[in-house]
Design a protein around this motif. Structure first.
Motif, PDB file in Angstrom:
ATOM      1  N   SER A 175      49.528  66.485  85.475  1.00 32.83           N
ATOM      2  CA  SER A 175      50.193  65.454  86.259  1.00 32.83           C
ATOM      3  C   SER A 175      51.064  64.664  85.315  1.00 32.83           C
ATOM      4  O   SER A 175      50.560  64.034  84.380  1.00 32.83           O
ATOM      5  N   SER A 176      52.380  64.754  85.505  1.00 31.31           N
ATOM      6  CA  SER A 176      53.285  64.076  84.573  1.00 31.31           C
ATOM      7  C   SER A 176      53.013  62.581  84.529  1.00 31.31           C
ATOM      8  O   SER A 176      53.209  61.931  83.503  1.00 31.31           O
ATOM      9  N   ALA A 177      52.516  62.021  85.648  1.00 32.86           N
ATOM     10  CA  ALA A 177      52.246  60.588  85.676  1.00 32.86           C
ATOM     11  C   ALA A 177      51.034  60.231  84.833  1.00 32.86           C
ATOM     12  O   ALA A 177      50.867  59.093  84.411  1.00 32.86           O
ATOM     13  N   ALA A 178      50.167  61.211  84.573  1.00 34.50           N
ATOM     14  CA  ALA A 178      48.928  60.949  83.846  1.00 34.50           C
ATOM     15  C   ALA A 178      49.111  61.029  82.340  1.00 34.50           C
ATOM     16  O   ALA A 178      48.215  60.657  81.592  1.00 34.50           O
ATOM     17  N   HIS A 179      50.258  61.538  81.895  1.00 33.83           N
ATOM     18  CA  HIS A 179      50.484  61.735  80.472  1.00 33.83           C
ATOM     19  C   HIS A 179      51.473  60.716  79.928  1.00 33.83           C
ATOM     20  O   HIS A 179      52.317  60.198  80.657  1.00 33.83           O
ATOM     21  N   LEU A 186      48.461  72.072  79.565  1.00 33.84           N
ATOM     22  CA  LEU A 186      49.253  71.585  78.449  1.00 33.84           C
ATOM     23  C   LEU A 186      50.555  70.994  78.983  1.00 33.84           C
ATOM     24  O   LEU A 186      50.922  71.220  80.136  1.00 33.84           O
ATOM     25  N   THR A 187      51.258  70.261  78.156  1.00 31.21           N
ATOM     26  CA  THR A 187      52.531  69.690  78.600  1.00 31.21           C
ATOM     27  C   THR A 187      53.741  70.448  78.057  1.00 31.21           C
ATOM     28  O   THR A 187      54.869  70.161  78.459  1.00 31.21           O
ATOM     29  N   SER A 188      53.520  71.420  77.170  1.00 33.13           N
ATOM     30  CA  SER A 188      54.642  72.184  76.632  1.00 33.13           C
ATOM     31  C   SER A 188      54.142  73.476  76.006  1.00 33.13           C
ATOM     32  O   SER A 188      52.973  73.586  75.608  1.00 33.13           O
ATOM     33  N   ILE A 189      55.026  74.451  75.917  1.00 36.22           N
ATOM     34  CA  ILE A 189      54.764  75.710  75.204  1.00 36.22           C
ATOM     35  C   ILE A 189      56.022  76.082  74.431  1.00 36.22           C
ATOM     36  O   ILE A 189      57.132  75.999  74.958  1.00 36.22           O
ATOM     37  N   GLU A 190      55.842  76.480  73.185  1.00 32.99           N
ATOM     38  CA  GLU A 190      56.940  77.030  72.391  1.00 32.99           C
ATOM     39  C   GLU A 190      56.966  78.534  72.619  1.00 32.99           C
ATOM     40  O   GLU A 190      55.997  79.225  72.319  1.00 32.99           O
ATOM     41  N   ILE A 191      58.066  79.040  73.166  1.00 31.37           N
ATOM     42  CA  ILE A 191      58.202  80.479  73.398  1.00 31.37           C
ATOM     43  C   ILE A 191      58.562  81.144  72.078  1.00 31.37           C
ATOM     44  O   ILE A 191      59.642  80.918  71.526  1.00 31.37           O
ATOM     45  N   ASN A 192      57.656  81.959  71.564  1.00 35.83           N
ATOM     46  CA  ASN A 192      57.892  82.649  70.294  1.00 35.83           C
ATOM     47  C   ASN A 192      58.518  84.027  70.480  1.00 35.83           C
ATOM     48  O   ASN A 192      59.187  84.538  69.591  1.00 35.83           O
ATOM     49  N   ARG A 200      60.176  79.408  84.852  1.00 31.35           N
ATOM     50  CA  ARG A 200      60.478  78.066  85.354  1.00 31.35           C
ATOM     51  C   ARG A 200      59.689  77.781  86.629  1.00 31.35           C
ATOM     52  O   ARG A 200      59.047  76.731  86.768  1.00 31.35           O
ATOM     53  N   ASP A 201      59.713  78.733  87.543  1.00 34.54           N
ATOM     54  CA  ASP A 201      59.091  78.514  88.845  1.00 34.54           C
ATOM     55  C   ASP A 201      57.567  78.542  88.791  1.00 34.54           C
ATOM     56  O   ASP A 201      56.903  78.046  89.703  1.00 34.54           O
ATOM     57  N   ALA A 202      57.006  79.107  87.697  1.00 32.01           N
ATOM     58  CA  ALA A 202      55.550  79.179  87.565  1.00 32.01           C
ATOM     59  C   ALA A 202      54.949  77.909  86.980  1.00 32.01           C
ATOM     60  O   ALA A 202      53.722  77.775  86.930  1.00 32.01           O
ATOM     61  N   THR A 203      55.799  76.983  86.540  1.00 33.88           N
ATOM     62  CA  THR A 203      55.316  75.790  85.838  1.00 33.88           C
ATOM     63  C   THR A 203      55.594  74.535  86.654  1.00 33.88           C
ATOM     64  O   THR A 203      56.551  74.483  87.419  1.00 33.88           O
ATOM     65  N   PRO A 204      54.770  73.505  86.488  1.00 35.34           N
ATOM     66  CA  PRO A 204      54.936  72.282  87.284  1.00 35.34           C
ATOM     67  C   PRO A 204      56.073  71.403  86.782  1.00 35.34           C
ATOM     68  O   PRO A 204      56.511  71.502  85.628  1.00 35.34           O
ATOM     69  N   GLU A 205      56.538  70.550  87.645  1.00 36.06           N
ATOM     70  CA  GLU A 205      57.572  69.594  87.274  1.00 36.06           C
ATOM     71  C   GLU A 205      57.068  68.717  86.129  1.00 36.06           C
ATOM     72  O   GLU A 205      55.928  68.260  86.132  1.00 36.06           O
ATOM     73  N   GLY A 206      57.913  68.501  85.151  1.00 35.36           N
ATOM     74  CA  GLY A 206      57.531  67.699  83.987  1.00 35.36           C
ATOM     75  C   GLY A 206      57.126  68.541  82.793  1.00 35.36           C
ATOM     76  O   GLY A 206      57.158  68.065  81.661  1.00 35.36           O
ATOM     77  N   PHE A 207      56.746  69.792  83.031  1.00 38.00           N
ATOM     78  CA  PHE A 207      56.400  70.698  81.932  1.00 38.00           C
ATOM     79  C   PHE A 207      57.676  71.129  81.230  1.00 38.00           C
ATOM     80  O   PHE A 207      58.730  71.274  81.861  1.00 38.00           O
ATOM     81  N   MET A 208      57.588  71.370  79.904  1.00 38.40           N
ATOM     82  CA  MET A 208      58.773  71.792  79.157  1.00 38.40           C
ATOM     83  C   MET A 208      58.451  72.920  78.193  1.00 38.40           C
ATOM     84  O   MET A 208      57.382  72.951  77.576  1.00 38.40           O
ATOM     85  N   ARG A 260      45.029  70.122  73.599  1.00 42.43           N
ATOM     86  CA  ARG A 260      44.465  69.305  74.679  1.00 42.43           C
ATOM     87  C   ARG A 260      43.796  68.046  74.124  1.00 42.43           C
ATOM     88  O   ARG A 260      43.882  66.971  74.724  1.00 42.43           O
ATOM     89  N   GLU A 261      43.139  68.181  72.979  1.00 42.59           N
ATOM     90  CA  GLU A 261      42.477  67.014  72.397  1.00 42.59           C
ATOM     91  C   GLU A 261      43.491  65.996  71.891  1.00 42.59           C
ATOM     92  O   GLU A 261      43.320  64.782  72.083  1.00 42.59           O
ATOM     93  N   LEU A 262      44.561  66.468  71.261  1.00 43.86           N
ATOM     94  CA  LEU A 262      45.579  65.526  70.799  1.00 43.86           C
ATOM     95  C   LEU A 262      46.238  64.844  71.990  1.00 43.86           C
ATOM     96  O   LEU A 262      46.478  63.634  71.951  1.00 43.86           O
ATOM     97  N   GLN A 263      46.525  65.600  73.039  1.00 45.08           N
ATOM     98  CA  GLN A 263      47.111  64.997  74.228  1.00 45.08           C
ATOM     99  C   GLN A 263      46.183  63.938  74.808  1.00 45.08           C
ATOM    100  O   GLN A 263      46.622  62.858  75.221  1.00 45.08           O
ATOM    101  N   ARG A 264      44.881  64.218  74.814  1.00 43.03           N
ATOM    102  CA  ARG A 264      43.907  63.252  75.339  1.00 43.03           C
ATOM    103  C   ARG A 264      43.933  61.967  74.534  1.00 43.03           C
ATOM    104  O   ARG A 264      43.918  60.860  75.085  1.00 43.03           O
ATOM    105  N   LEU A 265      43.982  62.091  73.202  1.00 40.88           N
ATOM    106  CA  LEU A 265      43.998  60.911  72.351  1.00 40.88           C
ATOM    107  C   LEU A 265      45.257  60.070  72.588  1.00 40.88           C
ATOM    108  O   LEU A 265      45.193  58.837  72.640  1.00 40.88           O
ATOM    109  N   ILE A 266      46.389  60.746  72.747  1.00 38.90           N
ATOM    110  CA  ILE A 266      47.639  60.023  72.978  1.00 38.90           C
ATOM    111  C   ILE A 266      47.627  59.345  74.341  1.00 38.90           C
ATOM    112  O   ILE A 266      48.014  58.184  74.477  1.00 38.90           O
ATOM    113  N   ASP A 267      47.164  60.049  75.348  1.00 39.23           N
ATOM    114  CA  ASP A 267      47.149  59.493  76.709  1.00 39.23           C
ATOM    115  C   ASP A 267      46.174  58.323  76.854  1.00 39.23           C
ATOM    116  O   ASP A 267      46.351  57.461  77.723  1.00 39.23           O
TER     117      ASP A 267
END
Length: 275
Positions: A6-10, A49-55, A71-79, A266-273
């Motif tokens: 949820s983009s609002a939750a991050h 997750l909120t992002s993925i680096e395409i390797n 693009r269509d498989a991912t939620p709005e706000g994901f990058m 996920r843990e780093l995102q949790r700490l930041i949020d």
């Protein structure tokens, strides 16, 4: 499938993730739930997750309809971010690669508003000619299909990794990639309106890849970068930036104990949020 995204939750402007989403050890409960079909792994990962680096783009570009499907498989706000193709960054004459750059970006632009920075990585062993590099950077577009396009530069040639490099990329608003690797040169100079970091030190003995004592300082750095502050405790090539404009942050856990990287993100995102 439980949608945890949820983009609002991050925390806004913070994009934390991993490299790629297809990796066998992530299956069977390590990251992906038992029984999850492979075609839904991107959908699931983008909800965790909120992002993925395409390797994979480093080895070969996809057809435009594949990018559109991602693009269509991912939620709005994901990058997504994406590594530029090897055929471009290993070209003998970088300044002559304009056509290949256009072809790559024309295809990947089908990610639409899910497309974040493009990563131009010049690997160890590649000696860079500074004039050729300067001409190459001028070829990187600042807009694609009416959208701002950002670029990040990772240089592993020690002979080109200096204050002059920072001055050059600051002229173009390109971010200098920071890595915590002991194998490659690293510096955290602020050079664009965003920060791009690749953390390459996850270890198997920690369930979250990095211990809490190391993730907490990274959460603090991300928060400071978002405020426009500089992480002066990290190595720099030039004088620390005095600019205080807020910056977006893209941070990925890459390589090392790769099976731990989703948990680290996920843990780093949790700490930041949480702050």
């Amino acid at each position: 499938m439980n949608d945890l995204f949820s983009s609002a939750a991050h925390a806004p402007g913070v994009h934390i993730g991993i490299g790629g989403w297809t990796y066998v050890p992530w299956r069977g409960g390590t990251f992906y739930p038992v029984g999850l079909v492979q075609r839904r792994e991107l959908e699931y990962a983008s909800q965790q997750l909120t992002s993925i680096e395409i390797n994979g783009t480093y080895y070969g570009a996809q057809k435009p309809h594949i990018y559109a499907a991602w693009r269509d498989a991912t939620p709005e706000g994901f990058m997504f971010s994406a590594k530029a193709p090897k055929r471009i960054v290993t070209a003998r004459k970088l300044a002559a690669s304009g056509g290949q750059i256009e072809d790559f970006i024309d295809g990947i632009s089908h990610l639409g508003d899910r497309l974040g920075p493009l990563l131009w990585q010049f690997d160890a062993g590649r000696t860079l000619d500074r004039e050729d590099l300067a001409a190459f950077l001028q070829l990187l577009p600042q807009q694609v299909n009416g959208r701002r396009q950002r670029h990040a530069l990772e240089v592993r040639d020690p002979g080109c990794f200096d204050a002059e490099l920072v001055a050059l990329i600051r002229q173009h608003g390109i971010a200098l990639v920071y890595t915590d690797s002991v194998a490659y040169p690293n510096a955290a100079d602020l050079s664009g309106d965003f920060v791009y970091a690749r953390l390459m030190g996850s270890r198997d003995e920690h369930a979250t890849g990095y211990p809490a004592s190391e993730l907490a300082p990274w959460a603090d750095r991300v928060r400071r970068w978002r405020k426009g502050e500089d992480a002066t405790e990290l190595p720099h090539l030039a004088a620390p930036s005095a600019a205080a404009a807020p910056r977006e942050v893209f941070l990925y856990f890459i390589s090392a104990a790769k099976h731990r990287n989703p948990a680290a993100a996920r843990e780093l995102q949790r700490l930041i949020d949480a702050n």
